[in-house]
Write an enzyme that holds these catalytic residues in place. Structure first.
Site, PDB file in Angstrom:
ATOM      1  N   ARG A   1       0.807  -1.230   0.000  1.00 43.79           N
ATOM      2  CA  ARG A   1       0.000   0.000   0.000  1.00 43.79           C
ATOM      3  C   ARG A   1       0.836   1.274   0.000  1.00 43.79           C
ATOM      4  O   ARG A   1       0.348   2.341   0.346  1.00 43.79           O
ATOM      5  CB  ARG A   1      -0.977   0.018   1.188  1.00 43.79           C
TER       6      ARG A   1
ATOM      7  N   LYS B   1       2.464  11.135 -11.406  1.00 37.45           N
ATOM      8  CA  LYS B   1       1.642  10.190 -12.173  1.00 37.45           C
ATOM      9  C   LYS B   1       2.440   8.903 -12.380  1.00 37.45           C
ATOM     10  O   LYS B   1       3.561   8.943 -12.872  1.00 37.45           O
ATOM     11  CB  LYS B   1       1.264  10.780 -13.534  1.00 37.45           C
TER      12      LYS B   1
ATOM     13  N   GLU C   1       7.999  17.520 -25.276  1.00 45.08           N
ATOM     14  CA  GLU C   1       7.361  17.962 -24.037  1.00 45.08           C
ATOM     15  C   GLU C   1       7.801  19.372 -23.657  1.00 45.08           C
ATOM     16  O   GLU C   1       7.023  20.140 -23.087  1.00 45.08           O
ATOM     17  CB  GLU C   1       7.663  16.979 -22.896  1.00 45.08           C
TER      18      GLU C   1
ATOM     19  N   LYS D   1       5.648  22.506 -14.668  1.00 51.38           N
ATOM     20  CA  LYS D   1       4.874  21.318 -14.305  1.00 51.38           C
ATOM     21  C   LYS D   1       4.560  21.311 -12.812  1.00 51.38           C
ATOM     22  O   LYS D   1       3.419  21.038 -12.413  1.00 51.38           O
ATOM     23  CB  LYS D   1       5.613  20.042 -14.699  1.00 51.38           C
TER      24      LYS D   1
ATOM     25  N   GLU E   1      -5.702  16.100 -11.235  1.00 56.01           N
ATOM     26  CA  GLU E   1      -6.235  16.419 -12.559  1.00 56.01           C
ATOM     27  C   GLU E   1      -7.761  16.543 -12.584  1.00 56.01           C
ATOM     28  O   GLU E   1      -8.459  15.928 -13.380  1.00 56.01           O
ATOM     29  CB  GLU E   1      -5.787  15.379 -13.606  1.00 56.01           C
TER      30      GLU E   1
ATOM     31  N   ARG F   1      -4.708  20.769 -14.239  1.00 51.16           N
ATOM     32  CA  ARG F   1      -3.618  19.863 -14.632  1.00 51.16           C
ATOM     33  C   ARG F   1      -3.840  19.299 -16.035  1.00 51.16           C
ATOM     34  O   ARG F   1      -2.889  18.900 -16.707  1.00 51.16           O
ATOM     35  CB  ARG F   1      -3.466  18.724 -13.617  1.00 51.16           C
TER      36      ARG F   1
ATOM     37  N   ASN G   1      -1.868  17.987 -20.863  1.00 53.23           N
ATOM     38  CA  ASN G   1      -2.163  16.967 -21.873  1.00 53.23           C
ATOM     39  C   ASN G   1      -2.234  17.537 -23.285  1.00 53.23           C
ATOM     40  O   ASN G   1      -2.706  16.860 -24.198  1.00 53.23           O
ATOM     41  CB  ASN G   1      -3.489  16.265 -21.542  1.00 53.23           C
TER      42      ASN G   1
ATOM     43  N   HIS H   1      -1.637  15.290 -26.225  1.00 54.30           N
ATOM     44  CA  HIS H   1      -1.680  13.903 -25.764  1.00 54.30           C
ATOM     45  C   HIS H   1      -2.921  13.136 -26.213  1.00 54.30           C
ATOM     46  O   HIS H   1      -2.895  11.914 -26.254  1.00 54.30           O
ATOM     47  CB  HIS H   1      -1.583  13.841 -24.230  1.00 54.30           C
TER      48      HIS H   1
ATOM     49  N   HIS I   1      -1.661   9.916 -27.695  1.00 54.85           N
ATOM     50  CA  HIS I   1      -1.888   8.605 -27.082  1.00 54.85           C
ATOM     51  C   HIS I   1      -2.635   7.671 -28.030  1.00 54.85           C
ATOM     52  O   HIS I   1      -2.372   6.460 -28.061  1.00 54.85           O
ATOM     53  CB  HIS I   1      -2.695   8.755 -25.782  1.00 54.85           C
TER      54      HIS I   1
ATOM     55  N   HIS J   1       7.174   8.039 -27.250  1.00 56.57           N
ATOM     56  CA  HIS J   1       6.075   8.839 -26.696  1.00 56.57           C
ATOM     57  C   HIS J   1       6.119  10.291 -27.188  1.00 56.57           C
ATOM     58  O   HIS J   1       5.125  10.832 -27.662  1.00 56.57           O
ATOM     59  CB  HIS J   1       6.137   8.796 -25.163  1.00 56.57           C
TER      60      HIS J   1
END
Length: 341
Positions: free
Chosen positions: A104, A126, A168, A209, A219, A223, A227, A230, A234, A247
């Site tokens: 955990r 993330k 980026e 960032k 997000e 936030r 993206n 993205h 993606h 990426h």
């Protein structure tokens, strides 16, 4: 952030007083930095366990997460242990996900060695793994205890990987900082030759960032501007099985199409879209949809995107250089029109 920081890693880890330490890396990256990292840890009496995975985005899945859980359990890692992600975004995302979920949650450190991971994925918390139906669909927001960025690692980075990281950085310029956008245009030669501009570029990217994430860690709103590029990016990665593009390359294509969508919606000047495209291309990045990929494949992948809400696809669209809006009113017909233009 700085030069020759791998030699300081042992000192920084000692401050956490971990019961055990593991390094999670891949079989491409680890041999490059093994001597420097292990020497630094040994200097402070730390003998780490080392777990290596194959290189590549296609290995960022539950299978490898499960392999690492097994290795940590076999080595009797407990909640006071610490794991280090050494490598690019794949190592960082997977290690972070393992850290977030093992017992955990145990502490982890990011030591990003690619430009992409230094300016983006190592900062913000993330973590996650891919699923055959979509990228980063299984994950958690879980902050690292330390991010240690040694820019000297970029000297061993292939040019294609460096270019992918620049996507980026360009993103940050478009979404939040027109001065950074201009800096990337004016300092291109120095940046490509890994001159002194690199530290400023990494530092400014992390600042932007961190500023955004500190206001909206999970997000729920702001936030989402991170993206930019993205949504389609993606989708391209998903449609090509994560094997055809890095990426950052996919995000570069996504930024170009997001800018064109914004022009078509009348919120972004065509001349500025041309500037965005030119800057992307100047850093040796692609801008066009790959051959052999159908528009319908991209649209289907976009609909599965985890940023979609109530069936509406979320796009981040530029309004000017340094400012974007979150748009959920981009219809499928317009996406198709822009992709096929």
């Amino acid at each position: 952030i700085g030069h020759d920081l791998l030699s300081k890693l042992g000192l920084r880890i000692k401050e956490f007083r971990p019961s055990k330490v593991a390094i999670i890396s891949n079989d491409t990256v680890f041999p490059l930095y093994k001597d420097a990292v292990l020497a630094s840890l040994k200097e402070h009496g730390i003998t780490p366990q080392v777990f290596l995975m194959p290189d590549g985005e296609e290995h960022k899945g539950l299978e490898w997460a499960n392999n690492i859980y097994g290795a940590l359990l076999a080595a009797r890692f407990d909640r006071s242990s610490l794991i280090i992600a050494l490598g690019g975004g794949v190592a960082g995302d997977l290690t972070g996900f393992v850290a977030a979920t093992y017992m955990r949650g145990i502490r982890f450190i990011q030591v990003p060695t690619t430009l992409l991971s230094q300016v983006d994925s190592s900062v913000g918390g993330k973590t996650g793994v891919n699923h055959p139906l979509g990228k980063n669909m299984i994950g958690a927001v879980y902050q690292p205890s330390l991010v240690l960025i040694d820019v000297d690692t970029l000297k061993t980075l292939p040019k294609r990987e460096f270019a992918a990281g620049m996507a980026e950085v360009i993103k940050y310029g478009v979404i939040a900082d027109s001065k950074l956008f201009d800096y990337l245009k004016n300092k291109r030669e120095d940046i490509l030759s890994l001159g002194d501009s690199i530290i400023h570029l990494v530092k400014r990217s992390c600042e932007i960032k961190a500023d955004v994430v500190s206001k909206d860690e999970r997000e729920t709103g702001l936030r989402a501007i991170l993206n930019f590029g993205h949504t389609i990016g993606h989708a391209i990665e998903t449609a090509t099985g994560y094997k055809r593009y890095l990426h950052g390359e996919a995000i570069a294509i996504g930024m170009h199409y997001a800018a064109e969508l914004a022009v078509n919606k009348g919120i972004f000047d065509k001349g500025l879209a041309v500037q965005v495209k030119a800057l992307i291309e100047s850093y040796n990045l692609p801008v066009d949809l790959p051959s052999g990929v159908q528009t319908s494949d991209i649209i289907n992948a976009v609909k599965v995107d985890k940023k979609a809400k109530a069936g509406n696809v979320i796009f981040i669209l530029p309004e000017s250089i340094g400012s974007v809006r979150i748009a959920d009113d981009v219809d499928e017909g317009l996406i198709r029109e822009v992709l096929e233009a």
